[in-house]
Design a protein around this motif. Sequence first.
Motif, PDB file in Angstrom:
ATOM      1  N   ASP A  46     -79.127  63.058  14.224  1.00  0.00           N
ATOM      2  CA  ASP A  46     -80.171  63.183  13.155  1.00  0.00           C
ATOM      3  C   ASP A  46     -80.050  64.023  12.230  1.00  0.00           C
ATOM      4  OD1 ASP A  46     -80.863  60.570  14.239  1.00  0.00           O
ATOM      5  OD2 ASP A  46     -82.362  61.663  15.636  1.00  0.00           O
ATOM      6  N   ALA A  47     -80.202  65.349  12.784  1.00  0.00           N
ATOM      7  CA  ALA A  47     -80.218  66.547  11.931  1.00  0.00           C
ATOM      8  C   ALA A  47     -79.063  66.422  11.019  1.00  0.00           C
ATOM      9  CB  ALA A  47     -80.101  67.752  12.803  1.00  0.00           C
ATOM     10  N   LYS A  48     -77.650  66.233  11.455  1.00  0.00           N
ATOM     11  CA  LYS A  48     -76.641  65.855  10.564  1.00  0.00           C
ATOM     12  C   LYS A  48     -76.824  64.896   9.542  1.00  0.00           C
ATOM     13  CE  LYS A  48     -73.377  67.732  14.060  1.00  0.00           C
ATOM     14  NZ  LYS A  48     -72.167  67.500  14.969  1.00  0.00           N
ATOM     15  N   GLU A  49     -77.318  63.914   9.916  1.00  0.00           N
ATOM     16  CA  GLU A  49     -77.714  62.784   8.780  1.00  0.00           C
ATOM     17  C   GLU A  49     -78.951  62.871   7.984  1.00  0.00           C
ATOM     18  OE1 GLU A  49     -77.984  59.416  11.532  1.00  0.00           O
ATOM     19  OE2 GLU A  49     -75.698  59.577  12.349  1.00  0.00           O
ATOM     20  N   PHE A  50     -79.514  64.025   8.138  1.00  0.00           N
ATOM     21  CA  PHE A  50     -80.609  64.196   7.461  1.00  0.00           C
ATOM     22  C   PHE A  50     -79.998  64.581   5.958  1.00  0.00           C
ATOM     23  CE2 PHE A  50     -84.182  67.054   6.034  1.00  0.00           C
ATOM     24  CZ  PHE A  50     -85.254  65.946   6.161  1.00  0.00           C
ATOM     25  N   LEU A 186     -84.305  76.120  17.983  1.00  0.00           N
ATOM     26  CA  LEU A 186     -83.673  76.830  17.000  1.00  0.00           C
ATOM     27  C   LEU A 186     -82.505  78.100  17.208  1.00  0.00           C
ATOM     28  CD1 LEU A 186     -86.935  77.340  15.081  1.00  0.00           C
ATOM     29  CD2 LEU A 186     -85.277  75.415  14.594  1.00  0.00           C
ATOM     30  N   THR A 187     -81.738  78.292  16.381  1.00  0.00           N
ATOM     31  CA  THR A 187     -80.920  79.511  16.411  1.00  0.00           C
ATOM     32  C   THR A 187     -81.386  80.565  15.323  1.00  0.00           C
ATOM     33  OG1 THR A 187     -79.483  78.611  14.507  1.00  0.00           O
ATOM     34  CG2 THR A 187     -78.966  77.885  16.823  1.00  0.00           C
ATOM     35  N   PRO A 188     -81.047  81.568  15.638  1.00  0.00           N
ATOM     36  CA  PRO A 188     -81.234  82.757  14.619  1.00  0.00           C
ATOM     37  C   PRO A 188     -81.056  82.347  13.141  1.00  0.00           C
ATOM     38  CG  PRO A 188     -80.210  83.787  16.565  1.00  0.00           C
ATOM     39  CD  PRO A 188     -80.060  82.326  16.767  1.00  0.00           C
ATOM     40  N   SER A 189     -79.985  81.649  12.975  1.00  0.00           N
ATOM     41  CA  SER A 189     -79.713  81.071  11.618  1.00  0.00           C
ATOM     42  C   SER A 189     -80.459  80.280  10.947  1.00  0.00           C
ATOM     43  CB  SER A 189     -78.267  80.824  11.662  1.00  0.00           C
ATOM     44  OG  SER A 189     -77.954  79.565  12.335  1.00  0.00           O
ATOM     45  N   THR A 190     -81.188  79.264  12.010  1.00  0.00           N
ATOM     46  CA  THR A 190     -81.892  78.220  11.526  1.00  0.00           C
ATOM     47  C   THR A 190     -83.430  78.410  11.405  1.00  0.00           C
ATOM     48  OG1 THR A 190     -81.940  77.273  13.732  1.00  0.00           O
ATOM     49  CG2 THR A 190     -80.004  76.432  12.052  1.00  0.00           C
ATOM     50  N   ILE A 191     -83.998  79.463  12.181  1.00  0.00           N
ATOM     51  CA  ILE A 191     -85.265  79.848  12.003  1.00  0.00           C
ATOM     52  C   ILE A 191     -86.137  79.908  10.881  1.00  0.00           C
ATOM     53  CG2 ILE A 191     -85.192  82.408  12.567  1.00  0.00           C
ATOM     54  CD1 ILE A 191     -87.522  82.157  14.490  1.00  0.00           C
ATOM     55  N   ASN A 192     -85.154  80.481   9.943  1.00  0.00           N
ATOM     56  CA  ASN A 192     -85.926  80.661   8.456  1.00  0.00           C
ATOM     57  C   ASN A 192     -86.021  79.353   7.820  1.00  0.00           C
ATOM     58  OD1 ASN A 192     -86.976  82.940   6.385  1.00  0.00           O
ATOM     59  ND2 ASN A 192     -85.319  81.963   5.347  1.00  0.00           N
ATOM     60  N   GLU A 193     -85.132  78.625   7.822  1.00  0.00           N
ATOM     61  CA  GLU A 193     -85.146  77.085   7.448  1.00  0.00           C
ATOM     62  C   GLU A 193     -86.204  76.308   7.889  1.00  0.00           C
ATOM     63  OE1 GLU A 193     -82.153  73.354   6.382  1.00  0.00           O
ATOM     64  OE2 GLU A 193     -81.750  74.659   8.063  1.00  0.00           O
ATOM     65  N   ALA A 194     -86.344  76.567   9.268  1.00  0.00           N
ATOM     66  CA  ALA A 194     -87.273  75.770  10.051  1.00  0.00           C
ATOM     67  C   ALA A 194     -88.731  76.077   9.424  1.00  0.00           C
ATOM     68  CB  ALA A 194     -87.415  76.035  11.619  1.00  0.00           C
ATOM     69  N   CYS A 195     -89.070  77.214   8.584  1.00  0.00           N
ATOM     70  CA  CYS A 195     -90.343  77.453   8.290  1.00  0.00           C
ATOM     71  C   CYS A 195     -90.476  76.845   6.669  1.00  0.00           C
ATOM     72  CB  CYS A 195     -90.313  79.247   8.023  1.00  0.00           C
ATOM     73  SG  CYS A 195     -90.069  79.941   9.468  1.00  0.00           S
ATOM     74  N   THR A 196     -89.577  76.241   6.432  1.00  0.00           N
ATOM     75  CA  THR A 196     -89.848  75.273   5.016  1.00  0.00           C
ATOM     76  C   THR A 196     -90.239  73.871   5.408  1.00  0.00           C
ATOM     77  OG1 THR A 196     -87.601  74.625   5.101  1.00  0.00           O
ATOM     78  CG2 THR A 196     -88.079  76.761   4.035  1.00  0.00           C
ATOM     79  N   SER A 197     -90.478  73.238   4.439  1.00  0.00           N
ATOM     80  CA  SER A 197     -90.800  71.842   4.623  1.00  0.00           C
ATOM     81  C   SER A 197     -89.549  70.938   4.952  1.00  0.00           C
ATOM     82  CB  SER A 197     -91.549  71.252   3.293  1.00  0.00           C
ATOM     83  OG  SER A 197     -92.692  71.706   3.190  1.00  0.00           O
ATOM     84  N   VAL A 198     -88.609  71.227   4.292  1.00  0.00           N
ATOM     85  CA  VAL A 198     -87.335  70.665   4.506  1.00  0.00           C
ATOM     86  C   VAL A 198     -86.869  70.827   6.193  1.00  0.00           C
ATOM     87  CG1 VAL A 198     -84.712  70.390   4.375  1.00  0.00           C
ATOM     88  CG2 VAL A 198     -86.382  70.419   2.519  1.00  0.00           C
ATOM     89  N   GLY A 199     -87.113  72.031   6.655  1.00  0.00           N
ATOM     90  CA  GLY A 199     -86.820  72.409   7.988  1.00  0.00           C
ATOM     91  C   GLY A 199     -87.770  71.933   9.076  1.00  0.00           C
ATOM     92  N   VAL A 200     -88.661  71.768   8.582  1.00  0.00           N
ATOM     93  CA  VAL A 200     -89.933  71.019   9.590  1.00  0.00           C
ATOM     94  C   VAL A 200     -89.379  69.652   9.977  1.00  0.00           C
ATOM     95  CG1 VAL A 200     -92.258  70.470  10.036  1.00  0.00           C
ATOM     96  CG2 VAL A 200     -91.798  72.606   9.166  1.00  0.00           C
ATOM     97  N   ALA A 201     -89.021  69.114   8.737  1.00  0.00           N
ATOM     98  CA  ALA A 201     -88.631  67.578   8.912  1.00  0.00           C
ATOM     99  C   ALA A 201     -87.352  67.612   9.507  1.00  0.00           C
ATOM    100  CB  ALA A 201     -88.506  66.765   7.545  1.00  0.00           C
ATOM    101  N   LYS A 202     -86.303  68.483   9.308  1.00  0.00           N
ATOM    102  CA  LYS A 202     -85.061  68.704  10.161  1.00  0.00           C
ATOM    103  C   LYS A 202     -85.109  69.049  11.395  1.00  0.00           C
ATOM    104  CE  LYS A 202     -80.525  70.503   8.876  1.00  0.00           C
ATOM    105  NZ  LYS A 202     -79.715  71.277   7.914  1.00  0.00           N
ATOM    106  N   TYR A 203     -85.811  70.002  11.743  1.00  0.00           N
ATOM    107  CA  TYR A 203     -85.872  70.591  13.274  1.00  0.00           C
ATOM    108  C   TYR A 203     -86.999  70.066  13.942  1.00  0.00           C
ATOM    109  CZ  TYR A 203     -81.975  73.088  11.104  1.00  0.00           C
ATOM    110  OH  TYR A 203     -80.999  73.743  10.446  1.00  0.00           O
ATOM    111  N   GLY A 204     -88.241  69.785  13.574  1.00  0.00           N
ATOM    112  CA  GLY A 204     -89.353  69.635  14.328  1.00  0.00           C
ATOM    113  C   GLY A 204     -89.467  68.470  15.003  1.00  0.00           C
ATOM    114  N   ARG A 205     -90.160  68.349  15.920  1.00  0.00           N
ATOM    115  CA  ARG A 205     -90.357  67.396  16.952  1.00  0.00           C
ATOM    116  C   ARG A 205     -91.990  66.327  16.511  1.00  0.00           C
ATOM    117  NH1 ARG A 205     -93.628  66.367  21.478  1.00  0.00           N
ATOM    118  NH2 ARG A 205     -94.126  68.456  21.866  1.00  0.00           N
ATOM    119  N   PRO A 206     -91.762  65.482  15.949  1.00  0.00           N
ATOM    120  CA  PRO A 206     -93.087  64.858  15.295  1.00  0.00           C
ATOM    121  C   PRO A 206     -93.945  64.444  16.721  1.00  0.00           C
ATOM    122  CG  PRO A 206     -91.144  63.792  14.456  1.00  0.00           C
ATOM    123  CD  PRO A 206     -90.401  64.746  15.698  1.00  0.00           C
TER     124      PRO A 206
END
Length: 356
Positions: A46-50, A186-206
Amino acid sequence: MDSYMIRLSSPFTYNHKCYLFANQKLSRHFTSFNFRLQSRKNSTSDAKEFDESAFEAERLRLDAKARESMAQISKTMTETTAEAEADPKAWKWVIRKRIWDLMEAQNIAQNPRPVHHRIPNFVGASSAAKKLSELEAFVMANCVKVNPDSPQKQVRFLTLSDGKKLLTPQPRLRTGFFSILESSMLTPSTINEACTSVGVAKYGRPIGLDEKIKVDVIVIGSVAVDPTTGARLGKGEGFAELEYGLLQYMGAIDDSTLVVTSVHDCQIVDDIPVEKLLVHDVPVDIICTPTQVIFTNRTIPKPQGIYWDKLSPEKLGQIRILRELKSRIEQETGQKLPCGPSEKLPPNAQRRRRRS
């Protein structure tokens, strides 16, 4: 009405063993990292297809639309005497505009700019976040709810890097509800992205309304805040209040849950009239700025759920999770919940609608 809208949480006992990692460095959290996206609703595939660009374009479009609407209301409330006298919230727009204007004029504002009709980003937001992260309540917290706005991005980062659960809403609750993120996702390389709206949608668990969760600290953004009373003004859309009420319904928070805000020192004011606050306005317990931490002498009661008689049909129509909750409560109680008055459009908006 409130008696059947709210389920308060049961007493909660901290397990201090869960918090020993609170101040450890980020690298410690990922030493034995296992990318477990398969355990989330958003799988690796899903993350790859996001579609990040499409998501961000739609988010920006809706943000611009919402700010335009707020700008029209603000102009009406601050420039039209008759409208201002008739609306009990008009005084809030006067204070908001003063703060937004000041931050832009003194170049305290940071991107995204202009800060008008936003939770304003500011110079020193990271310093305020650091002070917030040093609060005992934050250090001991297992789960922290943080608003999705720009000035609190560093708070979201520190929440995840300290190994805590981050609960954050989808922007304006329009695309869903809350999402949970954890360092194990997350990984150390994705934690910063996860703090954005796009990152929440990409990595978060609804999550849904039936999620069993305990929120230890609530962090909300503010436009203005009073250090003496804890009175707070947001950007004017009421989403912090709706999120608070939804968490109360879920049993995730109660009156003892600390509410903290991070702001610039120029956003601290002394002219918010407590007697004019509405029943759903959320006060704050602690204020963190780049230079100080203020424990307010809050006497303002915290809201007790969703006030359906204040919720307009337009707002209800915009937020699916509210419609779901309303339907659930009505089915459970056999009673129809009240509905608030329709939102008044500014005169110029009304004229455009009639011509269309």
